[in-house]
Write an enzyme that holds these catalytic residues in place. Structure first.
Site, PDB file in Angstrom:
ATOM      1  N   GLY A 142       0.552   1.790  17.096  1.00 45.45           N
ATOM      2  CA  GLY A 142       0.466   1.086  15.806  1.00 45.45           C
ATOM      3  C   GLY A 142       0.145   2.084  14.711  1.00 45.45           C
ATOM      4  O   GLY A 142      -0.998   2.505  14.548  1.00 45.45           O
ATOM      5  N   LYS A 191     -13.311   1.103  15.879  1.00 44.96           N
ATOM      6  CA  LYS A 191     -12.022   0.401  15.973  1.00 44.96           C
ATOM      7  C   LYS A 191     -11.458   0.483  17.390  1.00 44.96           C
ATOM      8  O   LYS A 191     -10.885  -0.471  17.899  1.00 44.96           O
ATOM      9  CB  LYS A 191     -11.000   1.006  14.991  1.00 44.96           C
ATOM     10  CG  LYS A 191     -11.235   0.546  13.570  1.00 44.96           C
ATOM     11  CD  LYS A 191     -10.284   1.188  12.583  1.00 44.96           C
ATOM     12  CE  LYS A 191     -10.826   0.957  11.173  1.00 44.96           C
ATOM     13  NZ  LYS A 191     -10.022   1.559  10.138  1.00 44.96           N
ATOM     14  N   ASN A 220       0.846  -1.202   0.000  1.00 44.03           N
ATOM     15  CA  ASN A 220       0.000   0.000   0.000  1.00 44.03           C
ATOM     16  C   ASN A 220       0.877   1.246   0.000  1.00 44.03           C
ATOM     17  O   ASN A 220       2.098   1.153  -0.031  1.00 44.03           O
ATOM     18  CB  ASN A 220      -0.947  -0.019   1.211  1.00 44.03           C
ATOM     19  CG  ASN A 220      -0.182  -0.091   2.515  1.00 44.03           C
ATOM     20  OD1 ASN A 220       0.550   0.817   2.867  1.00 44.03           O
ATOM     21  ND2 ASN A 220      -0.320  -1.210   3.228  1.00 44.03           N
ATOM     22  N   PRO A 242      -3.055 -11.555  10.711  1.00 40.01           N
ATOM     23  CA  PRO A 242      -3.346 -11.287  12.131  1.00 40.01           C
ATOM     24  C   PRO A 242      -3.501  -9.785  12.355  1.00 40.01           C
ATOM     25  O   PRO A 242      -2.874  -8.988  11.664  1.00 40.01           O
ATOM     26  CB  PRO A 242      -2.095 -11.811  12.855  1.00 40.01           C
ATOM     27  CG  PRO A 242      -1.027 -11.842  11.802  1.00 40.01           C
ATOM     28  CD  PRO A 242      -1.714 -12.078  10.494  1.00 40.01           C
TER      29      PRO A 242
HETATM   30  N1  CTP Z   1      -3.620  -2.791  12.395  1.00 39.49           N
HETATM   31  C1  CTP Z   1      -2.845  -3.837  12.867  1.00 39.49           C
HETATM   32  N2  CTP Z   1      -2.889  -5.046  12.243  1.00 39.49           N
HETATM   33  C2  CTP Z   1      -3.703  -5.251  11.179  1.00 39.49           C
HETATM   34  C3  CTP Z   1      -4.504  -4.170  10.693  1.00 39.49           C
HETATM   35  C4  CTP Z   1      -4.433  -2.958  11.323  1.00 39.49           C
HETATM   36  O1  CTP Z   1      -2.093  -3.664  13.835  1.00 39.49           O
HETATM   37  N3  CTP Z   1      -3.727  -6.421  10.594  1.00 39.49           N
HETATM   38  C5  CTP Z   1      -3.583  -1.513  13.115  1.00 39.49           C
HETATM   39  C6  CTP Z   1      -3.015  -0.342  12.362  1.00 39.49           C
HETATM   40  O2  CTP Z   1      -1.617  -0.216  12.584  1.00 39.49           O
HETATM   41  C7  CTP Z   1      -3.805   0.815  12.957  1.00 39.49           C
HETATM   42  C8  CTP Z   1      -5.152   0.214  13.290  1.00 39.49           C
HETATM   43  O3  CTP Z   1      -4.936  -1.178  13.378  1.00 39.49           O
HETATM   44  O4  CTP Z   1      -3.253   1.258  14.175  1.00 39.49           O
HETATM   45  C9  CTP Z   1      -6.248   0.483  12.328  1.00 39.49           C
HETATM   46  O5  CTP Z   1      -5.879   0.045  11.067  1.00 39.49           O
HETATM   47  P1  CTP Z   1      -6.888   0.058   9.843  1.00 39.49           P
HETATM   48  O6  CTP Z   1      -6.230  -0.544   8.673  1.00 39.49           O
HETATM   49  O7  CTP Z   1      -7.468   1.421   9.685  1.00 39.49           O
HETATM   50  O8  CTP Z   1      -8.023  -0.859  10.412  1.00 39.49           O
HETATM   51  P2  CTP Z   1      -8.582  -2.212   9.956  1.00 39.49           P
HETATM   52  O9  CTP Z   1      -8.796  -3.022  11.188  1.00 39.49           O
HETATM   53  O10 CTP Z   1      -7.711  -2.834   8.919  1.00 39.49           O
HETATM   54  O11 CTP Z   1      -9.988  -1.814   9.380  1.00 39.49           O
HETATM   55  P3  CTP Z   1     -10.456  -1.432   7.895  1.00 39.49           P
HETATM   56  O12 CTP Z   1      -9.472  -2.018   6.926  1.00 39.49           O
HETATM   57  O13 CTP Z   1     -11.812  -2.025   7.815  1.00 39.49           O
HETATM   58  O14 CTP Z   1     -10.530   0.067   7.835  1.00 39.49           O
END
Ligand code: CTP
Length: 428
Positions: A291, A358, A228, A326
């Site tokens: 994170g 979240k 990404n 995970p």
């Molecule tokens: N994060 C994480 N591990 C993952 C996905 C996300 O630690 N596998 C952490 C990111 O570092 C951030 C937070 O979760 O601090 C939110 O990440 P985001 O990508 O916005 O959330 P998602 O849970 O992936 O939700 P979505 O993709 O539906 O927006």
């Protein structure tokens, strides 16, 4: 002309510096709004600004004589420039040209405004306005970063149609938004402190901070991957500032082009699974986990050992099976006796709703919402703006450089969670 919300800036002494950009024509409106919100405003114009806006108009709306020269005997006799520098609690430069920003970065004092900026301990707020290419020039970008590092607050620039006919970032933030932003900037925050550059700010001394940053890279075959657009800049800025505030910082980083911040230990990883393993290896000695990484939500179920070739069976397209990665931060938050956890949420719509979801779903202590639909604060940008949310509150952090944003976020963590941080890491 609308006025600002009455009382929001009551008692504030704002020295408005206007420099020579076309956006200067909006400054009488800005002065009206600042005064409407209760501020006392004194205007200082550069030689260039006088080409775009009349002193008569500015004097009429500010109710004070406009200052433009160090050598004006009558004005100096009424209130000398050092007195003026002391009078101000906020120096707002709007519009700030590339030249003015360069002079401030160098500490040059060749006119009244730049001299005042050196002589004051007031908060410095800069609203740049210039041609998009001038803004994007590495010289301007490094000048802006230097100012932010010293504690200046940057507002914008906004993106859009420019007076020169080009399109992009470079427009001055609108007067109403400048006025609003000033309400959340503490007056009297000196350019040389009291931010993290102030050696006295040791509020994270003895705290072990673990930060994830950058993208992850999920392999498809030995030469291809899914990733990404994360640049890692916000996570690296947090690592830099946390170290300056006295913390012991470990940065678990996906692939980025950024150098290791001074005093920070970096562990390089590629995939989300590698990132989780590295994080888990550090958890025992972590008091605060942040994170920031843009972790890929999915990985390829069966990574090919050899490069996938175009054959008769793949010529019309292929299907990749993806499995869920995970959730690193949720794993950290669910660890018994684990650290304070701060997440980031990058959202394009219904930001507050998704971010709070979240915060609760992942069991976090705090989350920082990034509106990534706003082009000015995109992935590679040096600027950002956040809304910080916690269980029973939220706070806006106006647009600033990622370094300044990092300081605001860390200060909020200290303010809200200091008792828990101190219990985990008693100061020796
Ligand atoms: N994060 C994480 N591990 C993952 C996905 C996300 O630690 N596998 C952490 C990111 O570092 C951030 C937070 O979760 O601090 C939110 O990440 P985001 O990508 O916005 O959330 P998602 O849970 O992936 O939700 P979505 O993709 O539906 O927006």
């Amino acid at each position: 002309m609308d006025q600002g919300t009455p009382g929001e800036l009551a008692g504030r002494h704002i020295l408005l510096g206007i420099t020579g950009g076309i956006a200067a024509y909006k400054t009488p409106d800005l002065v009206r709004k600042l005064r409407g919100a209760g501020a006392d405003v004194c205007v200082v114009t550069s030689a260039g600004a006088q080409q775009f806006v009349s002193s008569t108009a500015l004097q009429a709306v500010s109710g004070r004589a406009v200052r433009h020269s160090l050598w004006d005997e009558a004005a100096e006799a009424a209130m000398g420039h050092i007195e003026l520098a002391r009078w101000a609690d906020t120096v707002l430069i709007a519009p700030a040209t590339a030249n003015c920003i360069a002079k401030l970065a160098r500490g040059q004092a060749d006119d009244l405004l730049t001299t005042l900026c050196l002589a004051t301990t007031a908060a410095l707020v800069v609203a740049p306005a210039m041609n998009v290419r001038m803004w994007q020039h590495p010289a301007t970008q490094s000048n802006v970063a230097l100012l932010a590092e010293r504690g200046a607050h940057l507002l914008g620039p906004a993106e859009g149609e420019q007076a020169c006919g080009e399109y992009g970032p470079g427009r001055m933030v609108e007067p109403a938004d400048i006025c609003k932003a000033l309400t959340s900037i503490d007056p009297g925050q000196a350019v040389l402190g009291p931010h993290a550059t102030d050696p006295a700010d040791n509020s994270l001394a003895g705290v072990n901070v673990l930060i994830t940053a950058g993208p992850t890279r999920e392999p498809i075959d030995p030469v291809r991957y899914i990733s990404n657009r994360s640049s890692g800049k916000q996570g690296y800025a947090l690592a830099t500032e946390a170290a300056r505030m006295g913390a012991t910082v470990t940065l678990v980083s996906g692939p980025t082009a950024l150098p290791v911040p001074p005093g920070v230990k970096r562990i390089d990883v590629l995939s989300a699974q590698d990132m989780l393993t590295a994080v888990e290896s550090q958890l025992d000695q972590t008091d605060l986990f942040i994170g920031v990484a843009a972790v890929a939500d999915y990985r390829v179920a069966a990574v090919a050992n050899e490069k996938i070739k175009k054959t008769a069976s793949t010529r019309d397209g292929i299907t990749l099976d993806l499995v869920t990665n995970p959730d690193i931060i949720a794993t950290v938050a669910a660890t018994a006796g684990g650290p304070i956890t701060v997440g980031f949420a990058a959202e394009t719509h219904k930001g507050l709703e998704h971010a709070r979801g979240k915060l609760e779903r992942k069991g976090l202590d705090m989350i920082a919402l990034n509106d990534v639909s706003d082009q000015r604060i995109g992935f590679s940008s040096d600027a950002n703006a956040l809304t910080i949310l916690w269980s029973d509150g939220e706070q806006q952090v106006p647009m600033q450089t990622k370094a300044a944003i990092a300081r605001s976020l860390l200060s909020k963590v200290v303010e809200l969670f200091n008792p828990r941080l101190s219990v985990r890491s008693p100061t020796p």
